[in-house]
Design an enzyme around this catalytic site. Structure first.
Site, short mmCIF file in Angstrom:
data_model
loop_
_atom_site.label_atom_id
_atom_site.label_comp_id
_atom_site.label_asym_id
_atom_site.label_seq_id
_atom_site.Cartn_x
_atom_site.Cartn_y
_atom_site.Cartn_z
N CYS A 162 33.89 43.06 51.45
CA CYS A 162 34.74 42.54 50.37
C CYS A 162 34.40 43.41 49.17
CB CYS A 162 34.40 41.08 50.08
SG CYS A 162 35.14 40.45 48.55
N ASP A 222 43.57 44.80 43.64
CA ASP A 222 42.67 43.82 44.28
C ASP A 222 43.05 42.44 43.75
OD1 ASP A 222 40.26 42.85 45.65
OD2 ASP A 222 39.43 42.59 43.65
N SER A 223 42.43 41.42 44.32
CA SER A 223 42.67 40.05 43.82
C SER A 223 42.00 39.83 42.47
CB SER A 223 42.14 39.05 44.83
OG SER A 223 40.73 39.17 44.91
N HIS A 247 34.40 42.92 46.18
CA HIS A 247 33.64 42.27 45.10
C HIS A 247 32.13 42.44 45.30
CE1 HIS A 247 37.40 40.22 44.09
NE2 HIS A 247 36.82 39.72 43.02
N CYS A 286 41.05 46.13 48.48
CA CYS A 286 40.71 44.76 48.83
C CYS A 286 40.73 44.67 50.36
CB CYS A 286 41.77 43.83 48.23
SG CYS A 286 41.66 42.12 48.76
N GLU A 298 33.95 36.52 40.07
CA GLU A 298 35.03 36.54 39.07
C GLU A 298 34.65 35.74 37.82
OE1 GLU A 298 38.36 37.81 38.95
OE2 GLU A 298 37.79 39.04 40.66
N1 DGL Z 1 37.95 41.79 46.92
C1 DGL Z 1 38.55 41.19 48.03
C2 DGL Z 1 38.22 41.74 49.37
O1 DGL Z 1 37.80 42.88 49.45
C3 DGL Z 1 39.17 39.85 47.95
C4 DGL Z 1 38.35 38.69 47.59
C5 DGL Z 1 39.21 37.46 47.53
O2 DGL Z 1 40.15 37.46 46.74
O3 DGL Z 1 38.94 36.50 48.27
O4 DGL Z 1 38.38 41.10 50.36
#
Ligand code: DGL
Length: 262
Positions: free
Chosen positions: A185, A12-13, A187, A75, A154
């Site tokens: 997302c 993931d990011s 996150h 992600c 984050e």
């Molecule tokens: N966790 C991510 C997603 O599911 C990426 C969030 C990001 O880096 O903008 O899209």
């Protein structure tokens, strides 16, 4: 190395993919896992498709160099931007999270009216809408892009005073008729309790379906780790390791021991 002992790459990011990792660990506790959090390059959600794909190639090259047997793109943004290109470029099995989110939402929604909170990239890619449309034209989808949330999560969600106001504003822009909200997302499950304060319908987190899909894939290719020993999880982080560790440990509920800078 024997195929079954090889690791599964999950990326993931940043910390978002740990929401998928948690489900993978509960369904496949004996697997060895490499988790890659690309927090130096986060957020992905405000980059171009080309930039996201290049970042994903770098991560996949790392997994391949470390003999991973399969990869989970944990992600939504990377799934929307790069899953097809990754599948064309690499020969190991690779799965994303969007199919799982769509599948789960269709199971839980009673009125086929579905809301999605996601990054600006995922929203503009229409990746979810395209999938839903392939299944039926009678599904109405309302999307809302949230440019702030990934960075806020984050950097420690609780430290941001304007978090409730922002959350309320974004959820207010969603359809009031929808009975289901997809956390589009990875996150967002980290702040699920707060999201539930403003949305009272059913909430879909694609993580569990994704882990189940991974299980089926490994079983089908006869590459499940049949060891009865608990697997090892190694974390690789491109940005601030300590910050990652703190947030990930709180969500995962265990101490992270094997964590390295990349
Ligand atoms: N966790 C991510 C997603 O599911 C990426 C969030 C990001 O880096 O903008 O899209």
């Amino acid at each position: 190395m024997k195929l079954e002992k090889q690791s599964i790459g999950v990326f993931d990011s940043g910390v978002g993919g740990t929401t998928v990792l948690k489900e993978i660990l509960s369904i496949l506790p004996n697997e060895n896992i490499f988790y890659y959090g690309d927090s130096k390059n986060s957020p992905y959600g405000q980059k171009s498709a080309e930039e996201i794909r290049e970042l994903c190639y770098k991560i996949l090259d790392f997994f391949i160099a470390n003999e991973c047997k399969a990869v989970v793109v944990a992600c939504n943004t990377a799934t929307a931007a790069a899953l097809d290109s990754l599948k064309n470029r690499y020969s190991i099995p690779i799965i994303g999270v969007i199919d799982a989110g769509v599948k789960r939402a269709l199971k839980v929604s009673s009125n086929n009216k579905i809301n999605i909170l996601a990054t600006p990239f995922t929203v503009s890619s229409k990746a979810y809408i395209t999938k839903f449309n392939k299944i039926s034209k009678n599904i109405s989808v309302t999307q809302e892009g949230c440019p702030e949330f990934c960075t806020m999560i984050e950097t420690g969600w609780e430290t941001h005073k304007d978090r409730y106001e922002l959350l309320k504003n974004h959820i207010d822009n969603l359809s009031k008729k929808a009975d289901t909200l997809i956390l589009g997302c990875t996150h967002y499950p980290i702040i699920r309790e707060d999201i539930e304060k403003y949305f009272s319908g059913k909430i879909v987190d694609p993580a569990r379906e994704t882990a189940l899909e991974l299980y089926s894939l490994l079983k089908l290719s006869d590459s499940l780790n049949t060891s009865d020993k608990k697997g090892r999880v190694d974390f690789f982080v491109s940005g601030n390791k300590e910050r990652f560790k703190k947030i990930a440990e709180k969500f995962l509920g265990f101490e992270i021991k094997n964590i390295y800078s990349v």
